[in-house]
Design a protein around this motif. Structure first.
Motif, PDB file in Angstrom:
ATOM      1  N   ARG A   3       0.833  -1.219   0.000  1.00  0.00           N
ATOM      2  CA  ARG A   3       0.000   0.000   0.000  1.00  0.00           C
ATOM      3  C   ARG A   3       0.857   1.253   0.000  1.00  0.00           C
ATOM      4  NH1 ARG A   3      -5.593  -0.982   2.470  1.00  0.00           N
ATOM      5  NH2 ARG A   3      -5.252  -3.141   2.972  1.00  0.00           N
ATOM      6  N   TYR A  71      -0.821  10.086   9.536  1.00  0.00           N
ATOM      7  CA  TYR A  71      -2.181   9.590   9.337  1.00  0.00           C
ATOM      8  C   TYR A  71      -2.963   9.573  10.642  1.00  0.00           C
ATOM      9  CZ  TYR A  71      -6.065   6.594   8.028  1.00  0.00           C
ATOM     10  OH  TYR A  71      -7.324   6.100   7.802  1.00  0.00           O
ATOM     11  N   THR A  78      -9.111  12.492   5.545  1.00  0.00           N
ATOM     12  CA  THR A  78      -7.819  11.957   5.101  1.00  0.00           C
ATOM     13  C   THR A  78      -7.173  12.795   3.999  1.00  0.00           C
ATOM     14  OG1 THR A  78      -8.921  10.390   3.631  1.00  0.00           O
ATOM     15  CG2 THR A  78      -8.324   9.602   5.829  1.00  0.00           C
ATOM     16  N   TYR A 139      -3.819   6.660   0.727  1.00  0.00           N
ATOM     17  CA  TYR A 139      -3.282   5.806   1.784  1.00  0.00           C
ATOM     18  C   TYR A 139      -4.388   5.376   2.751  1.00  0.00           C
ATOM     19  CZ  TYR A 139      -0.993   3.894   5.767  1.00  0.00           C
ATOM     20  OH  TYR A 139      -0.649   3.035   6.772  1.00  0.00           O
ATOM     21  N   LYS A 140      -4.485   4.087   2.951  1.00  0.00           N
ATOM     22  CA  LYS A 140      -5.369   3.498   3.952  1.00  0.00           C
ATOM     23  C   LYS A 140      -4.532   2.510   4.736  1.00  0.00           C
ATOM     24  CE  LYS A 140      -8.912   5.586   2.138  1.00  0.00           C
ATOM     25  NZ  LYS A 140      -8.534   6.955   2.015  1.00  0.00           N
TER      26      LYS A 140
END
Length: 143
Positions: A3, A71, A78, A139-140
């Motif tokens: 990711r 984050y 986000t 981005y997660k």
């Protein structure tokens, strides 16, 4: 890690797209690949390879720091966290250019303009917004 790499690649490309657009629309074409690629040499293709490697390597490093710190700790949605994170990165690292400029091969040769002009400064803001928007939107964390 996959990711982070995918996000870094996308955000790095968003930055380069913003640079390309900025250079097309601006009377001040500042090339960030030359900034990070011509630190020691202005010889092609060495600076091109170095510039791309540095740009995308730094994209991965910034994305890792965002994933581990930004984050979770920054406020807002986000997409906004990504923009805020990149503006913080820009504010922290930008003054370091004063140490780099007198020794930078591209700046000494006149191929890279100074970072200390309003046109360059605002171009960097726009480019960091593009990177941050992609970073925050894509981005997660692994759940």
């Amino acid at each position: 890690m996959k990711r982070i790499l995918v996000t870094a690649l996308a955000a790095g490309n968003a930055y380069l797209a913003a640079m390309w657009l900025d250079n097309k629309l601006s009377s001040h074409p500042f090339n960030d690949l030359k900034l990070v690629g011509q630190v020691f040499t202005t010889d092609a293709p060495a600076w091109v390879i170095t510039g791309l490697a540095n740009h995308f390597g730094f994209s991965v490093a910034v994305t890792l720091v965002y994933a581990k710190w930004g984050y979770k700790r920054l406020p807002g949605p986000t997409w906004f966290r990504g923009i805020l994170f990149m503006q913080l990165e820009n504010a922290i690292l930008y003054p370091g250019a004063a140490l780099l400029e007198p020794r930078h091969a591209g700046m000494k040769s006149g191929q890279v303009p100074t970072l200390f002009s309003w046109k360059t400064f605002w171009g960097q803001i726009v480019r960091h917004v593009a990177f941050g928007l992609a970073l925050g939107s894509l981005y997660k964390p692994d759940v």
